[in-house]
Design a protein around this motif. Sequence first.
Motif, PDB file in Angstrom:
ATOM      1  N   ALA A  79       0.706  -1.222   0.162  1.00  0.00           N
ATOM      2  CA  ALA A  79      -0.077  -0.080  -0.180  1.00  0.00           C
ATOM      3  C   ALA A  79       0.804   1.302  -0.071  1.00  0.00           C
ATOM      4  CB  ALA A  79      -0.972  -0.064   1.338  1.00  0.00           C
ATOM      5  N   THR A  80       2.233   1.308  -0.217  1.00  0.00           N
ATOM      6  CA  THR A  80       2.844   2.506  -0.505  1.00  0.00           C
ATOM      7  C   THR A  80       3.888   2.494  -1.556  1.00  0.00           C
ATOM      8  OG1 THR A  80       4.702   1.305   0.984  1.00  0.00           O
ATOM      9  CG2 THR A  80       3.087   2.356   2.226  1.00  0.00           C
ATOM     10  N   MET A  81       4.270   3.655  -1.786  1.00  0.00           N
ATOM     11  CA  MET A  81       5.443   3.746  -2.716  1.00  0.00           C
ATOM     12  C   MET A  81       6.626   4.482  -2.084  1.00  0.00           C
ATOM     13  SD  MET A  81       5.571   6.160  -6.168  1.00  0.00           S
ATOM     14  CE  MET A  81       5.365   7.616  -4.990  1.00  0.00           C
ATOM     15  N   SER A  82       7.927   3.937  -2.205  1.00  0.00           N
ATOM     16  CA  SER A  82       9.358   4.465  -1.628  1.00  0.00           C
ATOM     17  C   SER A  82      10.189   5.292  -2.387  1.00  0.00           C
ATOM     18  CB  SER A  82       9.617   3.420  -0.898  1.00  0.00           C
ATOM     19  OG  SER A  82       8.977   2.656  -0.067  1.00  0.00           O
ATOM     20  N   ALA A  83      10.690   6.154  -2.131  1.00  0.00           N
ATOM     21  CA  ALA A  83      11.709   6.818  -2.977  1.00  0.00           C
ATOM     22  C   ALA A  83      12.846   6.929  -2.267  1.00  0.00           C
ATOM     23  CB  ALA A  83      11.245   8.055  -3.375  1.00  0.00           C
ATOM     24  N   THR A  84      14.125   6.428  -2.364  1.00  0.00           N
ATOM     25  CA  THR A  84      15.116   6.286  -1.312  1.00  0.00           C
ATOM     26  C   THR A  84      16.208   7.606  -2.121  1.00  0.00           C
ATOM     27  OG1 THR A  84      15.038   4.215  -0.935  1.00  0.00           O
ATOM     28  CG2 THR A  84      17.130   5.194  -0.465  1.00  0.00           C
ATOM     29  N   ALA A  85      16.746   8.598  -1.234  1.00  0.00           N
ATOM     30  CA  ALA A  85      17.563   9.317  -1.648  1.00  0.00           C
ATOM     31  C   ALA A  85      19.097   9.175  -1.163  1.00  0.00           C
ATOM     32  CB  ALA A  85      17.307  11.140  -1.268  1.00  0.00           C
ATOM     33  N   ARG A 119       7.722   7.772   2.249  1.00  0.00           N
ATOM     34  CA  ARG A 119       6.732   6.762   1.839  1.00  0.00           C
ATOM     35  C   ARG A 119       5.452   7.590   1.534  1.00  0.00           C
ATOM     36  NH1 ARG A 119       8.100   1.626   3.243  1.00  0.00           N
ATOM     37  NH2 ARG A 119       5.999   0.983   3.513  1.00  0.00           N
ATOM     38  N   LEU A 120       5.025   7.574   0.423  1.00  0.00           N
ATOM     39  CA  LEU A 120       3.748   8.263  -0.081  1.00  0.00           C
ATOM     40  C   LEU A 120       2.764   7.441  -0.082  1.00  0.00           C
ATOM     41  CD1 LEU A 120       2.596  10.944  -1.306  1.00  0.00           C
ATOM     42  CD2 LEU A 120       3.169   9.948  -3.554  1.00  0.00           C
ATOM     43  N   GLU A 121       1.700   7.670   0.997  1.00  0.00           N
ATOM     44  CA  GLU A 121       0.601   6.853   1.307  1.00  0.00           C
ATOM     45  C   GLU A 121      -0.429   7.132   0.108  1.00  0.00           C
ATOM     46  OE1 GLU A 121       0.291   4.545   3.254  1.00  0.00           O
ATOM     47  OE2 GLU A 121       2.139   4.734   4.479  1.00  0.00           O
ATOM     48  N   PRO A 122      -1.103   5.945  -0.499  1.00  0.00           N
ATOM     49  CA  PRO A 122      -2.379   6.273  -1.131  1.00  0.00           C
ATOM     50  C   PRO A 122      -3.353   7.096  -0.603  1.00  0.00           C
ATOM     51  CG  PRO A 122      -1.367   4.052  -1.579  1.00  0.00           C
ATOM     52  CD  PRO A 122      -0.752   4.705  -0.597  1.00  0.00           C
ATOM     53  N   ARG A 123      -3.578   6.969   0.893  1.00  0.00           N
ATOM     54  CA  ARG A 123      -4.532   7.630   1.576  1.00  0.00           C
ATOM     55  C   ARG A 123      -4.429   9.016   1.369  1.00  0.00           C
ATOM     56  NH1 ARG A 123      -5.905   9.476   6.681  1.00  0.00           N
ATOM     57  NH2 ARG A 123      -8.029   9.129   7.235  1.00  0.00           N
ATOM     58  N   LEU A 289      -4.495  -0.737  -1.226  1.00  0.00           N
ATOM     59  CA  LEU A 289      -4.438   0.034  -2.353  1.00  0.00           C
ATOM     60  C   LEU A 289      -2.742   0.064  -2.729  1.00  0.00           C
ATOM     61  CD1 LEU A 289      -6.950   2.733  -1.977  1.00  0.00           C
ATOM     62  CD2 LEU A 289      -7.247   0.625  -3.389  1.00  0.00           C
ATOM     63  N   THR A 290      -2.521   0.195  -3.831  1.00  0.00           N
ATOM     64  CA  THR A 290      -1.031   0.247  -4.406  1.00  0.00           C
ATOM     65  C   THR A 290      -0.917   1.630  -5.199  1.00  0.00           C
ATOM     66  OG1 THR A 290      -0.558  -2.067  -4.513  1.00  0.00           O
ATOM     67  CG2 THR A 290       0.945  -0.695  -5.729  1.00  0.00           C
ATOM     68  N   LEU A 291      -0.066   2.450  -5.072  1.00  0.00           N
ATOM     69  CA  LEU A 291       0.174   3.625  -5.838  1.00  0.00           C
ATOM     70  C   LEU A 291       1.389   3.687  -6.665  1.00  0.00           C
ATOM     71  CD1 LEU A 291      -0.717   7.171  -4.599  1.00  0.00           C
ATOM     72  CD2 LEU A 291       1.584   6.605  -5.556  1.00  0.00           C
ATOM     73  N   SER A 292       1.404   4.034  -7.781  1.00  0.00           N
ATOM     74  CA  SER A 292       2.541   4.276  -8.736  1.00  0.00           C
ATOM     75  C   SER A 292       2.388   5.322  -9.440  1.00  0.00           C
ATOM     76  CB  SER A 292       2.820   3.125  -9.756  1.00  0.00           C
ATOM     77  OG  SER A 292       2.450   1.719  -9.325  1.00  0.00           O
ATOM     78  N   LEU A 315      -6.982   2.443 -11.754  1.00  0.00           N
ATOM     79  CA  LEU A 315      -7.385   3.721 -12.083  1.00  0.00           C
ATOM     80  C   LEU A 315      -6.390   4.567 -12.251  1.00  0.00           C
ATOM     81  CD1 LEU A 315     -10.362   4.551  -9.205  1.00  0.00           C
ATOM     82  CD2 LEU A 315     -10.406   3.500 -11.623  1.00  0.00           C
ATOM     83  N   ILE A 316      -6.078   5.560 -13.274  1.00  0.00           N
ATOM     84  CA  ILE A 316      -5.217   6.395 -13.442  1.00  0.00           C
ATOM     85  C   ILE A 316      -5.731   7.637 -13.483  1.00  0.00           C
ATOM     86  CG2 ILE A 316      -3.314   7.238 -15.240  1.00  0.00           C
ATOM     87  CD1 ILE A 316      -3.196   4.729 -16.558  1.00  0.00           C
ATOM     88  N   VAL A 317      -5.249   8.463 -12.462  1.00  0.00           N
ATOM     89  CA  VAL A 317      -5.924   9.960 -12.237  1.00  0.00           C
ATOM     90  C   VAL A 317      -4.711  10.789 -12.519  1.00  0.00           C
ATOM     91  CG1 VAL A 317      -7.386   9.095 -10.525  1.00  0.00           C
ATOM     92  CG2 VAL A 317      -5.129   9.549  -9.903  1.00  0.00           C
ATOM     93  N   ASP A 318      -4.994  12.307 -12.787  1.00  0.00           N
ATOM     94  CA  ASP A 318      -4.055  13.180 -12.696  1.00  0.00           C
ATOM     95  C   ASP A 318      -3.376  13.502 -11.679  1.00  0.00           C
ATOM     96  OD1 ASP A 318      -5.860  14.369 -11.512  1.00  0.00           O
ATOM     97  OD2 ASP A 318      -5.978  16.536 -12.651  1.00  0.00           O
ATOM     98  N   ARG A 319      -2.120  14.217 -11.713  1.00  0.00           N
ATOM     99  CA  ARG A 319      -1.427  14.293 -10.467  1.00  0.00           C
ATOM    100  C   ARG A 319      -2.114  15.123  -9.298  1.00  0.00           C
ATOM    101  NH1 ARG A 319       3.993  13.309 -11.669  1.00  0.00           N
ATOM    102  NH2 ARG A 319       4.747  14.852 -10.226  1.00  0.00           N
ATOM    103  N   SER A 320      -3.256  15.859  -9.555  1.00  0.00           N
ATOM    104  CA  SER A 320      -3.935  16.311  -8.741  1.00  0.00           C
ATOM    105  C   SER A 320      -4.637  15.469  -7.545  1.00  0.00           C
ATOM    106  CB  SER A 320      -4.795  17.561  -8.826  1.00  0.00           C
ATOM    107  OG  SER A 320      -6.039  16.855  -9.390  1.00  0.00           O
ATOM    108  N   GLY A 321      -5.011  14.158  -8.229  1.00  0.00           N
ATOM    109  CA  GLY A 321      -5.576  12.915  -7.560  1.00  0.00           C
ATOM    110  C   GLY A 321      -7.137  13.244  -7.707  1.00  0.00           C
ATOM    111  N   SER A 322      -7.627  14.228  -8.432  1.00  0.00           N
ATOM    112  CA  SER A 322      -9.071  14.684  -8.559  1.00  0.00           C
ATOM    113  C   SER A 322      -9.625  14.136  -9.865  1.00  0.00           C
ATOM    114  CB  SER A 322      -9.275  16.050  -8.359  1.00  0.00           C
ATOM    115  OG  SER A 322      -8.781  16.839  -9.200  1.00  0.00           O
ATOM    116  N   THR A 323      -9.083  13.914 -11.028  1.00  0.00           N
ATOM    117  CA  THR A 323      -9.508  13.843 -12.258  1.00  0.00           C
ATOM    118  C   THR A 323      -9.303  12.368 -12.726  1.00  0.00           C
ATOM    119  OG1 THR A 323      -9.476  16.066 -12.745  1.00  0.00           O
ATOM    120  CG2 THR A 323      -9.936  14.439 -14.592  1.00  0.00           C
TER     121      THR A 323
END
Length: 369
Positions: A79-85, A119-123, A289-292, A315-323
């Motif tokens: 249910a998460t997406m990770s990005a490591t710096a 970690r960016l949560e889908p929620r 849920l899985t977010l990519s 579901l593919i939504v725009d970057r605002s998450g609303s459309t």
Amino acid sequence: MTHPVDDLVAELRPDEYTGAAYQRRREADLARAFATPRRAPRWTDRFATPYRRTGLALAGGALAMAAAATVTASVTLSATMSATAGGAGPLGGQDARPGVTSSISTAADDARDAPSPIRLEPRAFLLAGAETVLREQPADGRYRYERTRTFEPVDRYGALVAHTDESWYDGRGGRTSSNQDVEVVFDSAGDKARWQAAGSPSLWSGKPSTDDFSKISLSWSIGRKSLTMNRLHALPETAAGLEKWLHQAHTEGSFPDFVFGAARYLLSSPASAETRAAALRVLADQPGLTLSENVADRLGRTGVAIDSPDGAARLIVDRSGSTLLAYVQLVTERPVREPGPREVRILHAAGYQAAYEAMGWTREVGTRP
């Protein structure tokens, strides 16, 4: 050098979307994160949209449509997406030769100073999208307009058939244009060569057509609930109310997957902004849920993909998450129950995609918003 994931993280500011910090600073964060409000449809007294992609059936003088919102549950995904710096090599400290400092030492030092993985949560993403929906400006117009580019797999030659459908509807009458700009797309040059070697047989029987109609009531189903488009305004406009309604409508499969399927139709419908925001909030509370990020639909539009808990749909939504940009079937649907006498149930094969090109309101049939 930045990574695309880092760019997305920077835009969405997930550090502000965690726990109490998100609740405290949500309004200020959204003001920074999202652009000027866009015009988008709200509820008016007369509207509805025919979902021709799901199939229509004429019975007893009324045109009924079933939108199968129930999805069978099986596998729960991350249910998460990770990005490591930052990063470091397997060795640290100094080079084995006295007086020589290894470049690995610098990398290790950088890694120690780098921030922890984000970690960016889908929620959080969906809750932010709900806030954006509520910022929409009311749109006026008598007819609800929709244009969809659909990609449907065929059984042979690894092919997809793409076609465009348009509709105008005010709750009683309107117009549909179907099977426009039909195009066959092959998975590979080899598949196309096999098709040509077989004499290029027809892979699609649909013919372009435009039909005007009146005195027809369209309806669609979510679980055991059946709605006419004119009754969408009666749907609850709070997350708690809509979740209760969805529990009442739920039939087969897991509830999180059922919510995911229902959200697809609510987000592409002319329901009020409040109801669509509530759908995003209810979906945000579902586990698995899985977010990519940076996922493109078949029209080349890039957005954020949210996969269902069972991994069967996206579901593919725009970057605002609303459309909502597109719905994608990842696993071939299987029937979970027989359709009712007035239902037409369309099961989609893996690879099916409905890309929502345009939705809005217009004053006259034939004009586009």
